[in-house]
Write an enzyme that holds these catalytic residues in place. Structure first.
Site, PDB file in Angstrom:
ATOM      1  N   CYS A  50       0.868  -1.183   0.000  1.00  0.00           N
ATOM      2  CA  CYS A  50       0.000   0.000   0.000  1.00  0.00           C
ATOM      3  C   CYS A  50       0.903   1.232   0.000  1.00  0.00           C
ATOM      4  O   CYS A  50       2.073   1.132  -0.386  1.00  0.00           O
ATOM      5  CB  CYS A  50      -0.961  -0.017   1.198  1.00  0.00           C
ATOM      6  SG  CYS A  50      -0.157  -0.021   2.812  1.00  0.00           S
ATOM      7  N   CYS A  60      -1.251   0.671   7.438  1.00  0.00           N
ATOM      8  CA  CYS A  60      -2.684   0.363   7.607  1.00  0.00           C
ATOM      9  C   CYS A  60      -3.102  -0.851   6.780  1.00  0.00           C
ATOM     10  O   CYS A  60      -3.314  -1.939   7.317  1.00  0.00           O
ATOM     11  CB  CYS A  60      -3.553   1.562   7.230  1.00  0.00           C
ATOM     12  SG  CYS A  60      -3.290   3.014   8.282  1.00  0.00           S
ATOM     13  N   ARG A  61      -3.250  -0.687   5.479  1.00  0.00           N
ATOM     14  CA  ARG A  61      -3.864  -1.743   4.661  1.00  0.00           C
ATOM     15  C   ARG A  61      -2.979  -2.954   4.431  1.00  0.00           C
ATOM     16  O   ARG A  61      -3.415  -4.092   4.623  1.00  0.00           O
ATOM     17  CB  ARG A  61      -4.295  -1.152   3.304  1.00  0.00           C
ATOM     18  CG  ARG A  61      -5.416  -0.144   3.435  1.00  0.00           C
ATOM     19  CD  ARG A  61      -5.583   0.662   2.168  1.00  0.00           C
ATOM     20  NE  ARG A  61      -4.439   1.543   1.940  1.00  0.00           N
ATOM     21  CZ  ARG A  61      -4.252   2.276   0.865  1.00  0.00           C
ATOM     22  NH1 ARG A  61      -5.141   2.203  -0.121  1.00  0.00           N
ATOM     23  NH2 ARG A  61      -3.202   3.068   0.747  1.00  0.00           N
ATOM     24  N   SER A  62      -1.731  -2.734   3.969  1.00  0.00           N
ATOM     25  CA  SER A  62      -0.912  -3.918   3.645  1.00  0.00           C
ATOM     26  C   SER A  62      -0.490  -4.732   4.866  1.00  0.00           C
ATOM     27  O   SER A  62      -0.437  -5.964   4.774  1.00  0.00           O
ATOM     28  CB  SER A  62       0.277  -3.551   2.745  1.00  0.00           C
ATOM     29  OG  SER A  62       1.160  -2.665   3.368  1.00  0.00           O
ATOM     30  N   ASP A 109      -7.924   3.959   1.221  1.00  0.00           N
ATOM     31  CA  ASP A 109      -6.974   4.417   2.238  1.00  0.00           C
ATOM     32  C   ASP A 109      -7.758   4.907   3.464  1.00  0.00           C
ATOM     33  O   ASP A 109      -8.516   5.863   3.366  1.00  0.00           O
ATOM     34  CB  ASP A 109      -6.150   5.558   1.616  1.00  0.00           C
ATOM     35  CG  ASP A 109      -5.093   6.085   2.551  1.00  0.00           C
ATOM     36  OD1 ASP A 109      -5.133   5.746   3.748  1.00  0.00           O
ATOM     37  OD2 ASP A 109      -4.238   6.844   2.078  1.00  0.00           O
ATOM     38  N   ASN A 135       2.359   1.444   4.331  1.00  0.00           N
ATOM     39  CA  ASN A 135       2.683   0.156   4.998  1.00  0.00           C
ATOM     40  C   ASN A 135       2.417   0.214   6.514  1.00  0.00           C
ATOM     41  O   ASN A 135       3.085  -0.430   7.304  1.00  0.00           O
ATOM     42  CB  ASN A 135       4.132  -0.280   4.712  1.00  0.00           C
ATOM     43  CG  ASN A 135       4.446  -1.730   5.109  1.00  0.00           C
ATOM     44  OD1 ASN A 135       5.562  -2.051   5.487  1.00  0.00           O
ATOM     45  ND2 ASN A 135       3.471  -2.602   5.055  1.00  0.00           N
TER      46      ASN A 135
HETATM   47  P1  4NP Z   1      -1.691   2.768   4.171  1.00  0.00           P
HETATM   48  O1  4NP Z   1      -2.323   4.112   4.794  1.00  0.00           O
HETATM   49  O2  4NP Z   1      -1.199   3.114   2.794  1.00  0.00           O
HETATM   50  O3  4NP Z   1      -2.845   1.830   4.153  1.00  0.00           O
HETATM   51  O4  4NP Z   1      -0.582   2.354   5.118  1.00  0.00           O
HETATM   52  C1  4NP Z   1      -1.622   5.323   4.825  1.00  0.00           C
HETATM   53  C2  4NP Z   1      -0.796   5.614   5.881  1.00  0.00           C
HETATM   54  C3  4NP Z   1      -0.139   6.817   5.934  1.00  0.00           C
HETATM   55  C4  4NP Z   1      -0.307   7.739   4.920  1.00  0.00           C
HETATM   56  C5  4NP Z   1      -1.132   7.436   3.852  1.00  0.00           C
HETATM   57  C6  4NP Z   1      -1.785   6.226   3.808  1.00  0.00           C
HETATM   58  N1  4NP Z   1       0.350   8.993   4.988  1.00  0.00           N
HETATM   59  O5  4NP Z   1       0.091   9.828   4.112  1.00  0.00           O
HETATM   60  O6  4NP Z   1       1.148   9.230   5.880  1.00  0.00           O
END
Ligand code: 4NP
Length: 154
Positions: free
Chosen positions: A8, A13-15, A122, A11
């Site tokens: 994602c 939340c989702r992945s 996201d 790294n």
């Molecule tokens: P992820 O979520 O891609 O599912 O880990 C996010 C975590 C942090 C950010 C964006 C998405 N960020 O912009 O910091």
């Protein structure tokens, strides 16, 4: 044994959740698979998954607190059988750096899901409900993904 890297943006939340859910379900059905995760971005490298995702996953019996974020790297394209993107923007970012002679299959996670949605959204800037929705989508796609792996292994 097949190997998969879930990817994602951050790294955190989702992945990590996809890694945890797929590893957990694989163990339940007795399938050996190597699961890891990474982000296309580098902001959160070294950090544990987001607390909201850790807690939502734990309520479903999935423990992800020991994972640490890392960034997608060139070696991953040769190291894994599958690199699986959470959304279309992740997939485009992965493809933009993918070497032509890679040995992995680059896929969109929800292509293995049973619903209409194509992307795991996201959840970072949203509320708690977003994390539950993400886990619902991941649990569903995890089942389809493991069915696919089992058929390939046969
Ligand atoms: P992820 O979520 O891609 O599912 O880990 C996010 C975590 C942090 C950010 C964006 C998405 N960020 O912009 O910091």
């Amino acid at each position: 044994m097949k190997s998969v890297l879930f990817v994602c943006l951050g790294n955190i939340c989702r992945s990590p959740a996809a890694e945890g859910v797929v590893a957990h379900k694989a163990e339940e059905i007795g399938l050996a698979i190597r699961c890891e995760s990474a982000g296309t971005g580098r902001w959160h490298v070294g950090r544990a998954p987001d607390r909201r995702m850790r807690e939502a996953a734990k309520r479903r019996g999935i423990i992800i607190c020991n994972q640490r974020a890392r960034q997608l790297e060139l070696a991953d394209f040769y190291e894994f059988d599958y690199i699986v993107a959470m959304d279309l923007s992740n997939q485009a970012d992965i493809l933009s750096i993918a070497p032509a002679n890679r040995s992995c299959d680059i896929r969109l996670f929800l292509d293995f899901g049973s619903g209409e949605e194509r992307e795991v959204p996201d959840p970072y800037y949203g509320g708690d409900q977003g994390f539950e929705h993400v886990l619902d989508l991941i649990e569903d796609a995890a089942t389809g993904f493991l069915d696919h792996i089992e058929k390939e292994d046969r």
